[in-house]
Design a protein around this motif. Structure first.
Motif, PDB file in Angstrom:
ATOM      1  N   THR A  85      -5.954  26.334  35.370  1.00 40.71           N
ATOM      2  CA  THR A  85      -5.994  27.647  34.705  1.00 40.71           C
ATOM      3  C   THR A  85      -7.437  28.095  34.506  1.00 40.71           C
ATOM      4  O   THR A  85      -8.383  27.346  34.758  1.00 40.71           O
ATOM      5  N   PRO A 105      -0.137  21.555  38.529  1.00 39.44           N
ATOM      6  CA  PRO A 105       0.816  22.609  38.904  1.00 39.44           C
ATOM      7  C   PRO A 105       1.734  22.174  40.048  1.00 39.44           C
ATOM      8  O   PRO A 105       1.457  21.192  40.732  1.00 39.44           O
ATOM      9  N   ASN A 111       2.015  27.267  39.376  1.00 38.95           N
ATOM     10  CA  ASN A 111       2.240  27.236  37.934  1.00 38.95           C
ATOM     11  C   ASN A 111       2.556  25.816  37.485  1.00 38.95           C
ATOM     12  O   ASN A 111       3.004  24.990  38.283  1.00 38.95           O
ATOM     13  N   HIS A 132       1.114  32.043  32.889  1.00 37.40           N
ATOM     14  CA  HIS A 132       1.763  32.780  33.983  1.00 37.40           C
ATOM     15  C   HIS A 132       0.665  33.180  34.965  1.00 37.40           C
ATOM     16  O   HIS A 132       0.210  34.323  34.978  1.00 37.40           O
ATOM     17  N   ALA A 138       5.841  31.523  34.875  1.00 36.60           N
ATOM     18  CA  ALA A 138       6.109  30.088  34.967  1.00 36.60           C
ATOM     19  C   ALA A 138       7.606  29.859  34.748  1.00 36.60           C
ATOM     20  O   ALA A 138       8.318  30.752  34.282  1.00 36.60           O
TER      21      ALA A 138
END
Ligand SMILES: *Cc1c(COP(=O)(O)O)cnc(C)c1O
Length: 363
Positions: A85, A105, A111, A132, A138
């Motif tokens: 992220t 992810p 995600n 998201h 997600a």
């Protein structure tokens, strides 16, 4: 042809005259912080996200942080965050004294992987912050199921997903609470910094309202050690205008995304995967290729500006190297392979076609 990654002036030209009217209205009101514009925006945006409450704050980072504080998360707690992220998700956790615990992810959706969350849960885990990412929701159903099983909080980081739907429901209202950002480049972008908290929990809403304003429920009465993090009247007024065109803007992004996906079919570029339950808002259109650096250089030579989201994962940043020593192979692989193509509501289709044509001609 010159194709910028994102031309914010062009994006904001669409609502320029309404924003000028809003600007004049605020100047003439003589009231610039915590007034009628903020109140109106909060009620309009909570209606849009189908949540009971919206609380405007200074930034998206503050929105996540104030929520964690409101829930009493701090030293000794672990908070599960995605390994791939934007760093703000991690920084908000660290700022409370809690520990961010990275979960890798899914390689298809980028995600946070619901299956991998369970393996990262310890007796100290207090919360999960799904992001998201790129405007793709997600898998909240699976995440909420795990959270329920272990009695964990779910705080959505919806900074990139304004308007995105998960099984028909707006992101921002799918966990216990959510945080979002109105940084100018977001889908719902202000003309400066801004953020908000979304929740259906009246006691969390009340607590965050206090925390954003010096811990003060009433002027000059201070119940908690609060902060100063407020969404200005001027930004709230601009955001009310921008909210009116958010669905149209997201619709334009969707058309561009579909054109890219169609146009790049048959090439060796990996285009975004959209699960059947997702209605994304294409904050970013992210492709993947092992030749990423060469492709980016080639596109630059052809006048096309691209970006990488994100080139260094949080755990490899200097500020976290002492804290996270293990490798996170998926995040590290993605950092070398992802490339964000130009996308914005005002991007001309000729630009999209030119980008597709250049990529198809690569080597
Ligand atoms: C932009 C962003 C934030 C932080 O928002 P700011 O308003 O810049 O503080 C947090 N999380 C994600 C995923 C973001 O993209």
């Amino acid at each position: 042809m010159k194709v910028p990654f994102l031309d914010l002036k062009l994006v904001n030209d669409v609502t320029k005259s309404e924003m000028s009217t809003a600007f004049n209205r605020v100047i003439e009101s003589g009231w610039y912080i915590q007034g009628k514009e903020l109140e109106a925006f909060e009620s309009e945006f909570s209606a849009y996200c189908k949540t009971e409450y919206c609380i405007g704050v200074g930034t998206g980072l503050d929105a996540i942080h104030l929520l964690l504080v409101a829930y009493g998360i701090g030293p000794g707690d672990e908070v599960i965050v995605p390994s791939n992220t934007f760093i703000a998700t991690w920084l908000a956790v660290s700022r409370t004294g809690a520990t961010p615990v990275a979960v890798e992810p899914d390689l298809q959706t980028y995600n946070i992987s619901a299956e991998s969350i369970e393996a990262a849960i310890t007796p100290s885990t207090a919360a999960i912050i799904p992001v998201h990412l790129y405007g793709q929701p997600a898998d909240m159903g699976a995440i909420n199921t795990i959270a329920k099983k272990y009695k964990l909080l779910v705080i959505e980081d919806a900074a990139q997903s304004q308007g995105a739907l998960y099984r028909g429901q707006p992101t921002g209202g799918l966990g216990h609470s959510a945080a979002t950002s109105f940084y100018p480049g977001k889908n719902l972008g202000a003309l400066g910094d801004g953020g908000a908290i979304l929740t259906n929990d009246s006691s969390i809403a009340k607590k965050v309202r206090e925390l954003r304003n010096y811990g003060s429920p009433l002027k000059y009465q201070h119940d908690s050690l609060g902060y100063n993090s407020r969404l200005d009247e001027i930004q709230a007024a601009f955001l009310r205008v921008k909210l009116n065109v958010l669905d149209a803007a997201n619709g334009s992004r969707k058309q561009i995304a579909q054109r890219y996906t169609e146009g790049l079919k048959g090439s060796n570029i990996i285009t975004p995967f959209v699960p059947e339950w997702a209605n994304p808002v294409w904050h970013l259109y992210v492709i993947r290729t092992a030749d990423r650096d060469q492709l980016q250089k080639y596109l630059k030579e052809n006048g096309i500006e691209t970006l990488v989201h994100y080139p260094i994962p949080p755990h490899q940043q200097k500020c976290y190297t002492n804290e996270v020593t293990h490798t996170l192979p998926i995040a590290e692989k993605l950092a070398t392979e992802v490339l964000s193509l130009p996308i914005s509501p005002s991007m001309p289709m000729e630009h999209v076609d030119y980008v597709i044509d250049r990529i198809l001609n690569f080597k």
